[in-house]
Design an enzyme around this catalytic site. Sequence first.
Site, short mmCIF file in Angstrom:
data_model
loop_
_atom_site.label_atom_id
_atom_site.label_comp_id
_atom_site.label_asym_id
_atom_site.label_seq_id
_atom_site.Cartn_x
_atom_site.Cartn_y
_atom_site.Cartn_z
N TYR A 194 -32.51 -9.43 1.41
CA TYR A 194 -31.90 -8.22 0.84
C TYR A 194 -32.86 -7.68 -0.21
CZ TYR A 194 -28.75 -5.19 -1.80
OH TYR A 194 -28.17 -4.11 -2.44
N GLU B 290 -31.58 0.83 -0.46
CA GLU B 290 -31.07 -0.50 -0.15
C GLU B 290 -31.51 -0.89 1.26
OE1 GLU B 290 -26.84 -2.60 -0.84
OE2 GLU B 290 -26.82 -1.12 0.78
#
Length: 381
Positions: free
Chosen positions: A106, A192
Amino acid sequence: MTKHGVNCQRFVVASSKEEAQKEIGKLQPVDEYVIKAQIHAGGRGKGTFDNGFKGGVHLTTDPSKAAELTQQMLGHKLVTKQTTKEGVLVNKVMIAESLNFKKEFYFAILMDRGTQGPVVVASPQGGMDIEEVAEKTPDLIFKEPVDFHKGLLPEQAHKLAGKLGFKDLQGASEQMQKLYKMFIATDATQIEINPFVETDKGKVYCVDAKINIDDNAGFRQKDMFDNRDTSEDDPREVAASKFDLNYIGMDGSIGCMVNGAGLAMATMDIIKLYNGSPANFLDVGGGAKASQITQAFKIISGDPKVKAILVNIFGGIMKCDVIAEGIVEALKQIKIDQPLVVRLSGTNVELGKDILKKSGFPIITADDLDDAAQKAVKSLD
């Protein structure tokens, strides 16, 4: 992302089976294709189409099969956990090369109030809900504040890549730096990447991305904003944005036109206090022009759920008499069938009220916000 040197899957987008067949040739050679329905909702892989076809994401090694899968998605509504029960119409399908990756990470860049600047947030637990990771294993969330003037330094990116467990530290850190440069160049408030992956061949890719761009940078990012797909947006919100009106549709029966976000929130609260229900949030701003007021009336009065309209304006930057003239001019251009309650306060308020009184239109004036809300609710009877 490709423009900024970020590694992404090669892909094409098709609006028909014929276009898919033609575009797929541009991807060759490809070992496996991934076909994705293009809608503004998550959970596509587990979704179901109105024709009974299951899954908005499919894999195949056969280019002909990829075109057939595209045809089964196009022109049909896809229902996922994030859509309404009616689903969303699929007008476009993405066909991309499938990647085999060993590990998912991530990676995000956000604007952070605490550090008053950008911060990189990363975790070796990619492909998962980051909120869940933060709650259950907070030690696996790494944060790296970034100096606006220096940018994401190579040593910062290299250190972060090591913490995450990338084998190709150089490749991962270079991708992080390119993502940061893109963050700055596009006036982003959030980038993101989930998952941020390392393939079986050791190369770093961004497989899925969510990017938010600052609305105030629209004049600098015109090309990007021109590509906005409004087909799934509320048409009222789309119309409002064209006139720089801040509008959010709701389910109530009293349409609101207010100047100032705080006053708009207070207006909706007062309406609820007197057992009414607001039909929208609409902030025309402190310097609203007659054209904006006219457009605001068109949007509100055109909503079939709206049974009454409440205008609550505080005359500060714009004086009340100027606002009143704008309201009257708007009423001359459009026919409003709903009861109209207007509350003015601030500079030249008496002049404004006098203009409304002499306009000849059936405007219900109010002395204060409580009075206005009560009159708007009563007008529904």
